[in-house]
Design an enzyme around this catalytic site. Structure first.
Site, PDB file in Angstrom:
ATOM      1  N   LYS A 197     -33.408 -42.602 -40.517  1.00 31.33           N
ATOM      2  CA  LYS A 197     -32.379 -43.670 -39.976  1.00 31.33           C
ATOM      3  C   LYS A 197     -32.584 -44.039 -38.344  1.00 31.33           C
ATOM      4  O   LYS A 197     -33.249 -42.992 -37.934  1.00 31.33           O
ATOM      5  CB  LYS A 197     -30.927 -43.189 -40.039  1.00 31.33           C
ATOM      6  CG  LYS A 197     -29.952 -44.142 -39.696  1.00 31.33           C
ATOM      7  CD  LYS A 197     -28.552 -43.262 -39.998  1.00 31.33           C
ATOM      8  CE  LYS A 197     -27.404 -44.504 -39.752  1.00 31.33           C
ATOM      9  NZ  LYS A 197     -26.155 -43.651 -39.937  1.00 31.33           N
ATOM     10  N   SER A 255     -21.084 -41.718 -43.596  1.00 33.68           N
ATOM     11  CA  SER A 255     -22.412 -42.733 -43.607  1.00 33.68           C
ATOM     12  C   SER A 255     -23.519 -42.289 -44.409  1.00 33.68           C
ATOM     13  O   SER A 255     -24.471 -42.835 -44.542  1.00 33.68           O
ATOM     14  CB  SER A 255     -22.639 -43.131 -42.215  1.00 33.68           C
ATOM     15  OG  SER A 255     -21.917 -43.949 -41.571  1.00 33.68           O
ATOM     16  N   SER A 307     -23.106 -46.115 -42.731  1.00 30.03           N
ATOM     17  CA  SER A 307     -23.952 -47.103 -41.978  1.00 30.03           C
ATOM     18  C   SER A 307     -25.559 -46.874 -42.261  1.00 30.03           C
ATOM     19  O   SER A 307     -26.367 -47.518 -41.671  1.00 30.03           O
ATOM     20  CB  SER A 307     -23.677 -46.587 -40.310  1.00 30.03           C
ATOM     21  OG  SER A 307     -23.897 -45.336 -40.301  1.00 30.03           O
TER      22      SER A 307
END
Lengths: 95, 484, 479
Positions: free
Chosen positions: B77, B176, B152
């Protein structure tokens, strides 16, 4: 209910420039979220200790030992404005 | 090759049936072919990946691989700092920002021989549940491109689901990792707070931020966790407890394990299909020998409201440093410093980030601190006490991961309705307890559904063990999406 | 009207590395060369507390008789300024390291106790260089070398009643920190900085008047002058029926006045909350006692002991305890030459002739070591050299780094005590001084002194004055 003036005050504290339309939308959305959050007021929390950490650690410290700093150039590389060995910022006193 | 879990891939390397370079090239080719549509990657580090793969090749040829992750092609990420590789957090604010250092987790995976394929897309600064709030592009759900992958960490979740990476790392502040794992049909694990160092994770809500793996199956999640967990002198909140060999402890099954099913995780307005699927999964666990009892976590309805005080408060503080002075964006033409910073932040941050900064600044501001932040910290204690009490009776909590399946792009315009999507995820972040989402079936439309296990602090082993038992007893992991 | 002053003092702690990262605290390095992602507030970094900084804080707290809190915590204090890379400062707010201490000060021979409200730890900010002055600069340059340097902030109670007392407080405060090795107290380098809150109130009133904060006082002189100016300014304003505005004023040392900071800065709202990246500190008795055991004697304790143990006048004790190095120098010399007052006289008049009483470095590295001073005093004591010659020998020791005996031997400075030899010199002097003899005979005792002087001159100052006196008297009485 949060007022337009309060939104403006908060935006200044947070260093965020908001357009008039943004300001009004922000006011509405903050009010909607704060109304949801306000349910917490109904809870009785007298005598309840606050939790600021999920883990119960204390006294985590490091020894006073020097680690070589990062190369100057590497630390200045991401600067949006740089003069020689310095970061540069526009005039600090509001014009 | 792009469809197999890491432990099978590295097994193939060991048997010389494949090589890290062959696998890396296959993933890179698939990224080149599919990611234009999927939008899972913000940066693809092709050259670096091929170099790392070649190094791994040599180690396998010499019969000396570094371990079970050597040559594993992964996606990280874009909130995790990577030395020399752009790290944007999905924000215009950090477009072009190149960290001079690696996050501890990145350094550890690199040392374990992992190959970084690139940086995964995300909601800006990890604020969001749909990856629609990336400043650069949305990520699509590989099971249905009209839907969101969750957020996210939507980029890494979608990449792992679609075979654009063998595994990856995400972060979980309010669900997330686990919510996108559920939406994309992969395994997502959020470890105990402090189990994994946060050094190099660009902070959102510091007391709630966790790093954890995305994986094809539970075994991979166990391997990845072991590689990233453990003490780090750079993170004062990191725990020093020894790291067990999670993968080696997966086998025993759930026989005799006491599972708690919390009433508060079956709410009004929840998707009936999701509820039915989760209850069926609980029956499977019962069939495997677990005992299941109803429990109550009465503070649950308040957890989300508490979260929306604490996370924005910490975020408003953590994001104060983006002022156009030291790195990242600076708008031109401002007449003074205040105008420069205020306009840089106006241009550099998206609507959701601004909203949370405003909310967080408000709840910390003079006269409101006690009413909001102070109170939220106390409610946080109540949420924790619920779990403490429950774990006096049960070994693990089993629950739905989300109240619904992946929604359509643009479906949740209202911020509050988006926030409500994380209602089952947030309590584990608030308490720092380890939790996993594992696929437990599909909706009639073919969208994945996630089953959540929440364990005691530092008991990732039991969480993984239950998830593994369930996974091995069901066929879901064999089903893969076929984007494009 | 009565003057009410409280001081906030920031002292840089004497650590090798910064408060929350391993970067060095070196002063004067090239800009931005002593930084890392942590002290530059880069995305993703985390702070870790320097244990030494905490220990130095506890040290100071014990010296000021503060209560060291069993638990303390760091908090974030938010405001935007480009020298502060995170735009929040990690400091201590509701739970400081220590509270409720005091410091003795002395002004015009009278001593007073000044309360210390709190003592806490925090990180310093970077340094700004303005292209011109802050007001006129179109741009400023930022150097983050100082960012993250450990600071101890101490807030006094509003117990100070004059600018003079404020300066005395700062001096005494500094002396303690320097003595304990907590800080080097260097105001020029910014290791010690001071802000003041000043207000006036009618004498006898218990309420505080509107206070004005004074900043930018970078020396003891500045503190005294700035506060004197500010007290006068407020008194004149009140006398003219004006109201005092609560504000921050800067001391302009060049122009000699305080002026209101020109700032449209929005009202401060620091939005403190507990620093989530750090865990609380718990300070147990054992840790405190360990630190207490390692504490050197404090200046005021040592001062008192110098008076009782060595029988020194308070004035001598005061000077000799200005620094740890000086006090140690004195005691080392006394151990070898156990006449404290004699040693004190020599230390104060000769050693301190060319170096400062608080110049630890110079005192420790002086070529005239305590042992060499003692050696010199022994030579005076046994009559080998005179006091006058000894002062010359001291100068030579200071320059050359030899011991006294070697210098005296090489340069033939030994006192002449040979009576026969001195007798011959006296005879020569008397032979050419009939006039002085006449004067002496008529009862002018001053004439004898002049004769002694001539003998001393003729021997190059080496004659033993006692013997010269006796022999001269004998010879004169026989004439």
């Amino acid at each position: 209910m949060i007022t337009r003036e309060e939104v403006l005050h908060i935006a200044r504290l947070a260093r965020l420039e908001l357009s008039d339309t943004e300001l009004e939308r922000m006011r509405e959305q903050l009010n909607s979220i704060l109304t949801y959050i306000d349910r917490l007021r109904a809870l009785d929390v007298t005598g309840v200790e606050p939790t600021s950490h999920a883990v119960p650690l204390v006294n985590v410290m490091r020894d006073d030992e020097v680690v070589p700093p990062f190369p100057q150039d590497e630390m200045l590389r991401n600067a949006p404005d740089r003069v020689g060995e310095f970061f540069r910022v526009p005039r600090i006193i509001e014009g | 090759m792009t469809g197999t879990p890491i432990h099978e891939l590295t097994e193939a390397y060991r048997r010389s049936e494949s090589t890290p370079t062959a696998a890396t090239e296959a993933f890179l080719a698939r990224i080149a072919r599919l990611d234009g549509e999927l939008g899972a990657y913000l940066t693809v580090t092709r050259e670096q990946a091929l170099r790392a793969a070649a190094d791994a090749d040599a180690r396998y040829r010499a019969g000396k691989p570094l371990g079970p992750l050597d040559g594993a092609p992964l996606v990280y990420k874009d909130v995790l700092c990577t030395r020399g590789v752009t790290t944007t957090c999905g924000s215009r604010m950090l477009e072009g920002f190149v960290p001079p250092y690696d996050a501890t987790v990145i350094a550890r995976l690199t040392a374990a021989g992992a190959v970084m394929l690139g940086k995964g897309n995300m909601d800006e600064f990890a604020m969001g549940s749909s990856t629609e709030h990336s400043a650069f592009k949305p990520t699509r759900n590989p099971w249905d491109l009209t839907r969101v992958p969750g957020g996210s960490s939507g980029g890494p979740a979608a990449a792992v689901a679609a075979g654009l990476a063998a595994g990856g790392l995400g972060t979980d502040t309010g669900g997330s990792i686990r919510q996108p794992a559920a939406f994309c049909g992969v395994v997502g694990l959020k470890p105990t707070y402090g189990r994994v160092s946060r050094y190099g994770l660009v902070a959102f809500g510091s007391s709630l931020d966790h790093i954890g793996p995305f994986a094809r199956d539970v075994t991979d999640a166990a391997l990845l966790l072991r590689a990233i967990a453990g003490a780090d002198p750079r993170d004062a909140t990191c725990l020093t407890a020894p790291v067990p060999d999670y993968a080696a402890a997966l086998a025993p099954g759930v026989q005799g394990l006491r599972l708690g099913l919390p009433d508060e995780y079956f709410i009004e307005g929840m998707d009936a299909e999701v509820e039915r699927t989760v209850r069926t999964a609980v029956d499977v666990l019962r069939g495997l020998g677990a005992t299941v009892e109803r429990i109550s976590l009465p503070a649950t309805p308040h957890a989300l409201a508490t979260y929306y005080v604490i996370a924005p408060a910490e975020a408003s503080s953590n994001l104060a440093r983006y002022d156009g002075v030291k790195y990242g964006l600076r708008v031109a033409g401002a007449k003074d410093l205040v105008e420069m910073s205020s306009r840089t932040r106006a241009v550099g941050f998206g609507a959701e980030v601004k909203r949370r900064i405003m909310l967080g600044t408000y709840v910390l501001s003079s006269g409101y601190y006690e009413a909001y932040y102070g109170r939220a910290q106390k409610v946080r204690t109540l949420v924790r006490r619920d779990f403490d009490a429950a774990f006096g009776r049960v070994d693990l909590i089993v629950a739905p991961m989300t109240p619904n399946v992946a929604f359509k792009h643009g479906e949740k315009e209202d911020p509050l309705s988006m926030y409500l999507n994380d209602v089952f995820a947030v309590p584990a972040d608030m308490t720092g307890l380890p939790a996993i989402s594992v696929p437990c079936g599909f909706s009639a439309e073919g969208l994945p559904i996630g089953l959540q296990f929440i364990g005691k602090a530092l008991d990732e082993a039991s969480v993984l063990r239950a998830a593994y038992a369930y996974e091995q007893a069901t066929p879901w992991r064999a089903r893969r999406p076929s984007p494009a | 009207m009565e003057t009410v002053i409280g001081l906030e003092v920031h002292a840089q702690l004497l650590t090798r590395s910064k408060m929350f990262c391993g970067c060095p605290t070196t002063f004067g390095a090239p800009p931005n060369s002593q930084t890392c992602p942590v002290c530059q507030g880069m995305p993703g970094v985390l702070p870790v507390v320097n244990r030494r900084a905490v220990e130095l804080g506890i040290r100071a707290a014990l010296a000021f008789d503060c209560r060291v809190n069993a638990a303390c915590r760091f908090a974030r204090k938010h405001y935007y300024y480009p020298d502060m890379p995170k735009n929040y400062q990690i400091t201590q707010y509701e739970e400081p390291l220590a509270e409720d201490g005091h410091l003795e000060i002395e002004v015009d021979g009278a001593s007073r106790t000044i309360g210390i409200q709190r003592l806490h730890l925090e990180e310093d900010v970077g340094k700004l260089l303005h292209e011109g002055t802050l007001e006129t600069a179109q741009a400023s340059l930022v150097d983050y070398n100082r960012s993250g340097v450990p600071l101890m902030e101490t807030v006094s109670r509003p117990d100070l009643r004059s600018a003079e007392e404020a300066a005395a407080y700062l001096k005494a405060f500094r002396a303690v920190l320097v003595f304990l090795g907590v800080s080097n107290g260097n105001m020029e380098e910014g290791s010690l900085r001071c802000d003041a809150n000043v207000s006036l109130r009618p004498r006898g009133s218990r309420e505080l008047g509107t206070k004005v904060e004074i900043k930018n006082m970078n020396s003891f002189r500045s503190v005294k002058q700035a506060l004197e100016f500010e007290v006068r300014r407020q008194a004149e304003a009140l006398a003219a029926g004006e109201r005092i505005v609560q504000e921050t004023r800067l001391w302009d040392a060049d122009r000699g006045y305080t002026r209101a900071m020109r700032s449209k800065e929005y009202a401060h709202d620091y939005r403190y909350f507990p620093e989530p990246d750090l865990v609380p500190l718990t300070i147990d008795r054992a840790w405190i006692e360990e630190i207490r055991a390692g504490l050197p004697e404090l200046p005021r304790q040592r001062r008192a002991r110098f008076v009782t143990q060595y029988g020194l006048p308070p004035y001598d004790a005061e000077i000799l305890t200005q620094s740890r190095a000086l006090a140690e120098y004195f005691e080392a010399a006394v151990r070898e030459f156990p006449q404290p007052k004699v040693v004190s006289n020599w230390v104060m008049s000769e050693l301190l002739r060319e170096l400062g009483a608080d110049d630890e470095q110079a005192i420790r590295s002086s070529p005239v070591t305590p042992a060499r001073l003692a050696g010199l005093l022994v030579l005076i004591e046994d009559g080998t050299i005179s006091g006058k010659i000894a002062k010359e020998v001291f100068e030579k020791m200071r320059r050359g780094g030899e011991d006294a005996r070697a210098i005296v031997g090489r340069e033939g400075l030994t006192q002449v005590a040979d009576e026969a030899a001195l007798g011959r010199v006296i005879d020569q002097v008397l032979a050419r001084s009939p006039r002085a003899i006449e004067d002496y005979k008529r009862g002018k005792t001053a004439a004898a002194k002049a004769l002694v002087g001539q003998v001393m001159k003729a021997t190059g100052g080496k004659a033993n004055p006692g013997i010269v006196n006796r022999l001269l008297e004998e010879k004169l009485s026989k004439i």
